[in-house]
Design a protein around this motif. Structure first.
Motif, PDB file in Angstrom:
ATOM      1  N   ILE A 234       0.835  -1.204   0.000  1.00 10.05           N
ATOM      2  CA  ILE A 234       0.000   0.000   0.000  1.00 10.05           C
ATOM      3  C   ILE A 234       0.871   1.256   0.000  1.00 10.05           C
ATOM      4  O   ILE A 234       0.593   2.225  -0.721  1.00 10.05           O
ATOM      5  N   ILE A 235       1.942   1.245   0.800  1.00 12.54           N
ATOM      6  CA  ILE A 235       2.848   2.391   0.838  1.00 12.54           C
ATOM      7  C   ILE A 235       3.473   2.631  -0.533  1.00 12.54           C
ATOM      8  O   ILE A 235       3.569   3.773  -1.002  1.00 12.54           O
ATOM      9  N   ILE A 237       2.253   1.868  -3.488  1.00 13.35           N
ATOM     10  CA  ILE A 237       1.229   2.429  -4.380  1.00 13.35           C
ATOM     11  C   ILE A 237       1.049   3.917  -4.095  1.00 13.35           C
ATOM     12  O   ILE A 237       0.991   4.754  -5.010  1.00 13.35           O
ATOM     13  N   ARG A 238       0.967   4.274  -2.822  1.00 11.93           N
ATOM     14  CA  ARG A 238       0.793   5.682  -2.453  1.00 11.93           C
ATOM     15  C   ARG A 238       1.998   6.526  -2.852  1.00 11.93           C
ATOM     16  O   ARG A 238       1.847   7.655  -3.339  1.00 11.93           O
ATOM     17  N   LEU A 239       3.203   5.988  -2.664  1.00 11.60           N
ATOM     18  CA  LEU A 239       4.408   6.738  -3.026  1.00 11.60           C
ATOM     19  C   LEU A 239       4.505   6.934  -4.534  1.00 11.60           C
ATOM     20  O   LEU A 239       4.920   8.000  -5.003  1.00 11.60           O
ATOM     21  N   GLY A 240       4.140   5.915  -5.304  1.00 10.03           N
ATOM     22  CA  GLY A 240       4.163   6.057  -6.761  1.00 10.03           C
ATOM     23  C   GLY A 240       3.203   7.131  -7.228  1.00 10.03           C
ATOM     24  O   GLY A 240       3.534   7.953  -8.089  1.00 10.03           O
ATOM     25  N   ALA A 241       2.000   7.133  -6.652  1.00  9.41           N
ATOM     26  CA  ALA A 241       1.008   8.152  -7.005  1.00  9.41           C
ATOM     27  C   ALA A 241       1.491   9.538  -6.582  1.00  9.41           C
ATOM     28  O   ALA A 241       1.332  10.524  -7.321  1.00  9.41           O
ATOM     29  N   ALA A 242       2.097   9.630  -5.404  1.00 11.90           N
ATOM     30  CA  ALA A 242       2.613  10.912  -4.920  1.00 11.90           C
ATOM     31  C   ALA A 242       3.749  11.409  -5.807  1.00 11.90           C
ATOM     32  O   ALA A 242       3.817  12.602  -6.138  1.00 11.90           O
ATOM     33  N   SER A 243       4.625  10.506  -6.216  1.00 12.03           N
ATOM     34  CA  SER A 243       5.744  10.889  -7.096  1.00 12.03           C
ATOM     35  C   SER A 243       5.229  11.432  -8.415  1.00 12.03           C
ATOM     36  O   SER A 243       5.729  12.435  -8.928  1.00 12.03           O
ATOM     37  N   ARG A 244       4.211  10.785  -8.979  1.00 14.46           N
ATOM     38  CA  ARG A 244       3.633  11.262 -10.235  1.00 14.46           C
ATOM     39  C   ARG A 244       3.008  12.636 -10.052  1.00 14.46           C
ATOM     40  O   ARG A 244       3.160  13.519 -10.908  1.00 14.46           O
ATOM     41  N   MET A 245       2.339  12.874  -8.931  1.00 18.82           N
ATOM     42  CA  MET A 245       1.740  14.187  -8.675  1.00 18.82           C
ATOM     43  C   MET A 245       2.805  15.257  -8.466  1.00 18.82           C
ATOM     44  O   MET A 245       2.633  16.413  -8.882  1.00 18.82           O
ATOM     45  N   LEU A 246       3.910  14.892  -7.829  1.00 14.09           N
ATOM     46  CA  LEU A 246       5.008  15.841  -7.661  1.00 14.09           C
ATOM     47  C   LEU A 246       5.575  16.263  -9.010  1.00 14.09           C
ATOM     48  O   LEU A 246       5.975  17.417  -9.208  1.00 14.09           O
ATOM     49  N   VAL A 247       5.604  15.331  -9.951  1.00 11.29           N
ATOM     50  CA  VAL A 247       6.134  15.613 -11.283  1.00 11.29           C
ATOM     51  C   VAL A 247       5.125  16.382 -12.141  1.00 11.29           C
ATOM     52  O   VAL A 247       5.477  17.317 -12.837  1.00 11.29           O
ATOM     53  N   ASP A 248       3.856  15.986 -12.064  1.00 16.45           N
ATOM     54  CA  ASP A 248       2.864  16.485 -13.020  1.00 16.45           C
ATOM     55  C   ASP A 248       2.033  17.669 -12.543  1.00 16.45           C
ATOM     56  O   ASP A 248       1.321  18.262 -13.341  1.00 16.45           O
ATOM     57  N   THR A 249       2.051  17.987 -11.242  1.00 18.09           N
ATOM     58  CA  THR A 249       1.200  19.065 -10.737  1.00 18.09           C
ATOM     59  C   THR A 249       2.020  20.087  -9.951  1.00 18.09           C
ATOM     60  O   THR A 249       3.172  19.843  -9.606  1.00 18.09           O
ATOM     61  N   ALA A 250       1.386  21.208  -9.674  1.00 16.59           N
ATOM     62  CA  ALA A 250       2.016  22.254  -8.851  1.00 16.59           C
ATOM     63  C   ALA A 250       1.460  22.237  -7.433  1.00 16.59           C
ATOM     64  O   ALA A 250       1.693  23.166  -6.656  1.00 16.59           O
ATOM     65  N   GLN A 251       0.726  21.190  -7.075  1.00 10.14           N
ATOM     66  CA  GLN A 251       0.163  21.106  -5.734  1.00 10.14           C
ATOM     67  C   GLN A 251       1.275  21.021  -4.691  1.00 10.14           C
ATOM     68  O   GLN A 251       2.363  20.509  -4.962  1.00 10.14           O
TER      69      GLN A 251
END
Length: 294
Positions: A234-235, A237-251
């Motif tokens: 689970i961790i 999966i969450r880290l992969g999603a977080a990494s993608r958001m860090l790359v693709d968004t300005a959040q």
């Protein structure tokens, strides 16, 4: 913040071409982080200390490195980092084999190759024994003048690699946006539930109910089947999603932390640094991008 550009590469593989082979001797890596439509097998020799980035995987390579990438969206780069070698050799083979149900590669003799190609959507790094098995074939590939024989030799390389155990996926599934797959129906149902609900709190009894097993039996079954315990999975999966958001968004890092299911920011920062070797902010700074077409 300095932006790091990710180039969508238009490769020299055009029209009815099947292979593009580049066999280079060089002193440094200068090409920026990029992705491209065609598949790629990249071999690097005598470049210890180079940093290889594939998706959200970042590793320092040794004397030999061989990676297969079959996703058009997976960013990758080999960076100079601490490498001081002046005798670097890089062999890049870009190829366009469509493994559709109607193609020759859909037939039984190519089953192991198809499986490997599917796994390589996340990038596959091959162990030293596999590299040594195909070294001679790779070494002579660029010297073959007749296109047919170059293609058949390259297919042999891929086939031999597909039969070698120990290839390691690089990018996480959630970063690479790869569909969840599994040969166990129970595990697949659980994985699909996690991929859709990783933002929320997920409890063991929920998942064991989905699998139709007791919590203790399911925990053992999951680890036996995946090689990871449930919490680690689970961790990741969450880290992969977080990494993608860090790359693709300005959040903000804080927003991303909570959107990806971490209960507090300090916990997210601690786990991210432990798993990725850098903080979320450093990861974003190193990876920040604008997509450009060349």
């Amino acid at each position: 913040m300095e932006e790091r550009k990710i180039i969508h590469e238009i490769t020299p593989l055009m029209g009815k071409d099947v292979l593009y082979i580049a066999d280079r001797r060089k002193k440094e890596f200068t090409y920026p982080i990029h992705n491209h439509e065609v598949f790629e097998l990249n071999f690097v020799e005598h470049a210890p200390g180079v940093r290889r980035i594939v998706g959200d995987s970042s590793e320092v390579i040794g004397e030999y490195d061989l990676v297969l990438i079959t996703s058009p969206d997976l960013e990758h780069v080999w960076e100079q980092n601490t490498c001081t070698s002046e005798e670097i050799r890089e062999i890049t083979v870009q190829f366009d084999f469509r493994m559709t149900e109607e193609s020759l590669f859909a037939r039984t003799p190519f089953l192991s190759m198809r499986k490997m190609m599917n796994e390589a959507q996340k990038g596959l790094s091959f162990p030293l024994n596999a590299i040594m098995k195909v070294y001679g074939l790779l070494d002579s590939l660029s010297s073959i003048k007749e296109g047919f024989y170059a293609v058949t030799q390259f297919i042999t390389i891929l086939y031999e690699l597909s039969k070698c155990p120990g290839a390691k996926p690089l990018a996480s599934s959630s970063f690479a946006k790869i569909a969840v797959e599994d040969d166990s129906r129970r595990i697949l149902k659980v994985k699909n539930f996690i991929s859709k609900n990783y933002q929320d709190e997920i409890r063991l009894p929920q998942l064991s109910d989905i699998a139709g097993m007791s919590p203790s039996a399911f925990s053992r079954f999951f680890k036996l089947h995946t090689g990871r315990n449930l919490t680690e999975y689970i961790i990741d999966i969450r880290l992969g999603a977080a990494s993608r958001m860090l790359v693709d968004t300005a959040q903000s890092v804080s927003e991303i932390s909570f959107k990806c299911g971490f209960n507090n920011l300090s916990n997210f920062n601690r786990i991210f640094k432990k798993k990725k070797g850098c903080s979320p902010t450093e990861f974003r700074e190193n990876y920040h991008k604008t997509r450009i077409i060349i």
